[in-house]
Motif scaffolding. Structure first.
Motif, short mmCIF file in Angstrom:
data_model
loop_
_atom_site.label_atom_id
_atom_site.label_comp_id
_atom_site.label_asym_id
_atom_site.label_seq_id
_atom_site.Cartn_x
_atom_site.Cartn_y
_atom_site.Cartn_z
N GLY A 141 -1.84 36.89 -0.72
CA GLY A 141 -1.34 37.64 0.41
C GLY A 141 -2.37 37.70 1.52
O GLY A 141 -3.52 37.30 1.35
N ALA A 142 -1.93 38.22 2.67
CA ALA A 142 -2.81 38.28 3.84
C ALA A 142 -2.43 39.44 4.73
O ALA A 142 -1.26 39.81 4.81
CB ALA A 142 -2.74 36.97 4.61
N ARG A 143 -3.43 39.96 5.43
CA ARG A 143 -3.24 41.00 6.43
C ARG A 143 -3.97 40.59 7.69
O ARG A 143 -5.08 40.07 7.65
CB ARG A 143 -3.81 42.33 5.95
N LEU A 144 -3.33 40.82 8.81
CA LEU A 144 -3.90 40.49 10.11
C LEU A 144 -4.17 41.79 10.85
O LEU A 144 -3.27 42.62 11.01
CB LEU A 144 -2.94 39.60 10.90
N VAL A 145 -5.41 41.96 11.30
CA VAL A 145 -5.83 43.19 11.97
C VAL A 145 -6.23 42.86 13.41
O VAL A 145 -7.06 41.97 13.63
CB VAL A 145 -7.04 43.83 11.24
N ARG A 146 -5.62 43.55 14.35
CA ARG A 146 -6.00 43.38 15.76
C ARG A 146 -7.15 44.33 16.07
O ARG A 146 -7.05 45.53 15.84
CB ARG A 146 -4.80 43.67 16.66
N LEU A 147 -8.22 43.79 16.59
CA LEU A 147 -9.43 44.55 16.90
C LEU A 147 -9.60 44.63 18.42
O LEU A 147 -8.91 43.92 19.16
CB LEU A 147 -10.65 43.86 16.28
N ASP A 173 -8.56 38.38 9.94
CA ASP A 173 -7.59 37.93 8.95
C ASP A 173 -8.20 38.17 7.57
O ASP A 173 -9.28 37.65 7.27
CB ASP A 173 -7.26 36.45 9.15
N ILE A 174 -7.52 38.96 6.76
CA ILE A 174 -7.98 39.28 5.41
C ILE A 174 -7.01 38.60 4.44
O ILE A 174 -5.83 38.96 4.38
CB ILE A 174 -7.99 40.80 5.17
#
Length: 95
Positions: free
Chosen positions: A40-46, A53-54
């Protein structure tokens, strides 16, 4: 096996943020179809046009095999094409 975590920080020009988000489902679908061990993956806007991208992998070996393939499928390539520059990339294991 040990779960591996890939942490990739990158910049996206504001004009390409929508392109990145539109390409994300295709990238995930390609990873699910072509990348053994993808969990799986998570995308974080900084701030400052940066993103994190985790991505979780079943093992460090699965992560290494995926990295070797690069942008080999259209959905993955479309996502990578929206990225302006790499800030950092590292990996670790969940404890």
């Amino acid at each position: 096996m040990t779960t591996s975590v890939e942490l990739t920080r990158f910049r996206v020009l504001p004009s390409k943020a929508d392109q990145l988000l539109a390409a994300r489902p295709g990238m995930i679908a390609d990873f699910q179809a072509d990348r053994a061990g993808f969990l799986g993956a998570r995308l974080v806007r900084l701030p400052n046009d940066e993103w994190l991208d985790i991505v979780e992998w079943r093992s460090p070996e699965d992560y290494a095999a995926s990295s070797a393939k690069g942008a080999n499928l259209p959905g993955i390539k479309a996502f990578f094409d929206a990225i302006d520059s790499l800030v950092s990339a590292e990996s670790g294991v969940l404890s």
